[in-house]
Design a protein around this motif. Structure first.
Motif, PDB file in Angstrom:
ATOM      1  N   SER A 438       0.840  -1.189   0.000  1.00  0.00           N
ATOM      2  CA  SER A 438       0.000   0.000   0.000  1.00  0.00           C
ATOM      3  C   SER A 438       0.882   1.248   0.000  1.00  0.00           C
ATOM      4  CB  SER A 438      -0.926  -0.027   1.219  1.00  0.00           C
ATOM      5  OG  SER A 438      -1.805   1.066   1.203  1.00  0.00           O
ATOM      6  N   SER A 439       0.507   2.237   0.771  1.00  0.00           N
ATOM      7  CA  SER A 439       1.270   3.471   0.902  1.00  0.00           C
ATOM      8  C   SER A 439       0.844   4.146   2.202  1.00  0.00           C
ATOM      9  CB  SER A 439       1.021   4.394  -0.294  1.00  0.00           C
ATOM     10  OG  SER A 439       1.788   5.574  -0.184  1.00  0.00           O
ATOM     11  N   ILE A 440       1.536   5.254   2.572  1.00  0.00           N
ATOM     12  CA  ILE A 440       1.215   5.892   3.856  1.00  0.00           C
ATOM     13  C   ILE A 440       0.218   7.023   3.724  1.00  0.00           C
ATOM     14  CG2 ILE A 440       3.379   5.258   4.984  1.00  0.00           C
ATOM     15  CD1 ILE A 440       4.475   7.992   4.245  1.00  0.00           C
ATOM     16  N   PRO A 445      -4.405   3.795  -0.353  1.00  0.00           N
ATOM     17  CA  PRO A 445      -4.054   3.104   0.885  1.00  0.00           C
ATOM     18  C   PRO A 445      -5.247   2.847   1.789  1.00  0.00           C
ATOM     19  CG  PRO A 445      -2.482   4.841   0.424  1.00  0.00           C
ATOM     20  CD  PRO A 445      -3.585   4.991  -0.566  1.00  0.00           C
ATOM     21  N   ILE A 449      -5.836  -0.901   2.960  1.00  0.00           N
ATOM     22  CA  ILE A 449      -5.744  -1.211   4.386  1.00  0.00           C
ATOM     23  C   ILE A 449      -7.047  -1.831   4.894  1.00  0.00           C
ATOM     24  CG2 ILE A 449      -5.613  -0.148   6.669  1.00  0.00           C
ATOM     25  CD1 ILE A 449      -3.545   1.812   5.433  1.00  0.00           C
ATOM     26  N   SER A 468      -0.337  -6.056   5.413  1.00  0.00           N
ATOM     27  CA  SER A 468      -0.041  -5.000   4.442  1.00  0.00           C
ATOM     28  C   SER A 468       1.241  -4.272   4.835  1.00  0.00           C
ATOM     29  CB  SER A 468      -1.206  -4.003   4.375  1.00  0.00           C
ATOM     30  OG  SER A 468      -0.914  -2.962   3.453  1.00  0.00           O
ATOM     31  N   CYS A 470       3.113  -0.652   4.204  1.00  0.00           N
ATOM     32  CA  CYS A 470       2.876   0.717   3.748  1.00  0.00           C
ATOM     33  C   CYS A 470       4.209   1.455   3.653  1.00  0.00           C
ATOM     34  CB  CYS A 470       1.939   1.451   4.704  1.00  0.00           C
ATOM     35  SG  CYS A 470       0.271   0.796   4.716  1.00  0.00           S
ATOM     36  N   ASN A 534       4.047  -0.074   8.744  1.00  0.00           N
ATOM     37  CA  ASN A 534       4.560   1.151   8.123  1.00  0.00           C
ATOM     38  C   ASN A 534       6.085   1.075   8.018  1.00  0.00           C
ATOM     39  OD1 ASN A 534       1.970   2.366   8.014  1.00  0.00           O
ATOM     40  ND2 ASN A 534       2.156   2.963  10.161  1.00  0.00           N
TER      41      ASN A 534
END
Length: 543
Positions: A438-440, A445, A449, A468, A470, A534
């Motif tokens: 994903s991404s932050i 995201p 998530i 996941s 991130c 993360n």
């Protein structure tokens, strides 16, 4: 013709040609003429029923270059019975030298046609002749896997043994790239033939074939009815000298698809035995199926990657390959995928080549083919990494906001959902793991998530873990290109970003994300599911 040349060139360049590995022959639909340039290793001129551009060559350059330079204005054969006769005669020439051997290489025949053939004959004499040669191609040359590449499937439907052996032509050069990689995957599944030539005259006294098996790879073998049509019982015994074999035997191709048909040696050097009783009882020569065998060593972890090959996906694939896993790489770009595959094979302890599958993740059929090809090749799936990313910068008041959000969903979220659904049955058997990249920040995201958490709850009962990763701002080729900078200017840009936003003092590297994925996929994370990890260098903590 350009599309055909490109596909032939792609295939021969990917083949592992060599005196002990394989050879290629390129024929055209014209009767043999006096080609003084076509000679064997002893400089003796070769004559074949059909015009040969290259004959039994171990040089991929020779085959591809001669195909590209061939003058296709040669007189073409449009009569189907005549062409079928010449094809059968040509295949008989390949059969003749191998009749006395216990094991012979697999044979694949790829037939390209662009509408030059007339329809199947209807008059009685020609039709009988055509049906006779068609029967011979299907049954006397059962060891030849025939692929037909045409503009129209219906014109050759009567010659196709399986629908998946038809290749759609006329779709352009990009399609030729995708089709050639897909065709290579199918070619590698064509079985080699083991045989006992004296089957019709006398009982075998423990006929033995000795071969070599590359660690991490499988071999497919088959025995056809002409070598056991009169047999009452067949004993097949397999063993490796210093390791354990896993052998699957069935009457249909890809026998490992049914675990009940597989046995594994109990110790190094141990024997695996199968007995087939009355193999053709109540069946004719045509209806009696072959005996199919797959031979491999103890299975290793299998990983499927839905990824762009020039960014984080490449690092993930390479790290898993370095650990000894069998890797599947999926990408829409065959060129970048080949580069990643080369690196995976280079770092793999057993020099294991990854399976490459060209896919467009916007097409349902491509995603289905990706999972099915993985299962067909390896028999199982342990880890699915959903790593595909296309980022659009947009604001709610932009005119194209809806269009960009739709594109983001179709390429970033929809494939993740479908590949997960397609993999559930296979992952439940191995108690496998799914990792979604994903991404932050952003809309994507949030969807990834929430999907990860929902799947962790839903699939936990099946023994499947779903997590996941991130990433923060990561230094990939795509990120580099987006800055428009190079060299010291690019380094200065990343340093400035890190100074302002990342407490750890640098931006991320693809291997940072790969290490996180490897951890979540490992047994060290057995009690982790629904976790959003993360990997951002402290970016979120600094907000």
């Amino acid at each position: 013709f350009d599309e055909e040349i490109k596909m032939v060139t792609n295939i021969v360049r990917q083949l592992n040609l060599g005196r002990n590995a394989g050879s290629v022959t390129v024929l055209v639909n014209s009767q043999m003429q006096n080609n003084i340039d076509l000679v064997d290793d002893n400089s003796v001129q070769i004559t074949t029923p059909m015009y040969a551009i290259a004959y039994n060559t171990t040089s991929s350059q020779c085959a591809s270059c001669r195909t590209a330079w061939f003058d296709n204005s040669q007189t073409k054969i449009s009569d189907r019975p005549l062409l079928m006769e010449l094809i059968n005669k040509t295949l008989m020439e390949f059969d003749a030298p191998s009749e006395s051997l216990a094991g012979i290489p697999s044979k694949n025949f790829i037939w390209f046609d662009f509408g030059s053939l007339r329809p199947a004959p209807t008059d009685r004499k020609s039709k009988r002749r055509y049906e006779d040669f068609k029967w011979r191609l299907r049954y006397e040359h059962r060891d030849v896997n025939v692929f037909i590449a045409t503009l129209n499937k219906e014109d050759f439907k009567d010659l196709l043994s399986r629908d998946e052996n038809w290749i759609q032509m006329g779709m352009g050069s990009d399609s030729a790239d995708m089709e050639s990689v897909d065709l290579m995957n199918k070619i590698t599944q064509t079985p080699q033939v083991f045989q006992y030539g004296d089957c019709r005259r006398q009982k075998s006294s423990n006929e033995i074939y000795e071969g070599y098996l590359t660690p991490g790879y499988k071999q497919y073998w088959v025995m056809y009815p002409r070598h056991f049509i009169k047999s009452y019982s067949i004993d097949l015994r397999f063993k490796a000298e210093k390791t354990r074999l896993r052998v699957c035997v069935d009457r249909f191709p890809i026998p490992e698809n049914n675990e009940k048909h597989c046995n594994e040696a109990q110790e190094d050097g141990g024997e695996v035995k199968f007995t087939i009783t009355d193999p053709c009882r109540g069946k004719s020569f045509e209806s009696c199926p072959g005996i199919h065998v797959s031979i491999g060593l103890s299975p290793q972890a299998i990983k499927a990657v839905s990824a762009g090959s020039v960014c984080k996906g490449a690092a993930i694939a390479t790290l898993f390959a370095r650990s000894g896993a069998r890797v599947v790489i999926a990408d829409v770009n065959p060129n970048s995928m080949r580069d990643v595959a080369f690196e995976c094979a280079r770092v793999s302890p057993g020099a294991l080549k990854p399976l490459q599958v060209v896919v467009d993740l916007r097409r349902d059929v491509d995603m289905e083919r990706l999972i099915q090809t993985t299962i067909t090749e390896f028999g199982k799936l342990d880890i699915l990494v959903n790593n595909v990313g296309l980022c659009y910068s947009s604001h709610i008041d932009d005119d194209d906001y809806i269009e960009k959000q739709r594109a983001t969903f179709e390429l970033n979220v929809q494939p993740m959902i479908q590949l997960t659904q397609l993999s559930v049955d296979h992952l439940s058997r191995t108690k496998g793991s799914i990792i979604n990249i994903s991404s932050i920040s952003g809309v994507k995201p949030a969807m990834v998530i929430m999907f990860t958490k929902c799947m962790a709850v839903e699939l936990g009962g099946k023994g499947i873990r779903v997590n996941s990763v991130c990433p923060g701002y990561t230094r990939t080729e795509g990120a580099n290109n987006a800055t428009g900078l190079t060299g010291e200017a690019l380094n200065g840009y990343y340093n400035e970003v890190a100074k302002r936003q990342y407490p750890i003092g640098r931006v991320g590297e693809p291997m940072d994300q790969a290490n996180a994925v490897a951890y979540l996929a490992s047994s060290n994370a057995n009690f982790m599911t629904g976790t959003i990890l993360n990997v951002d260098g402290g970016y979120l903590a600094n907000k």
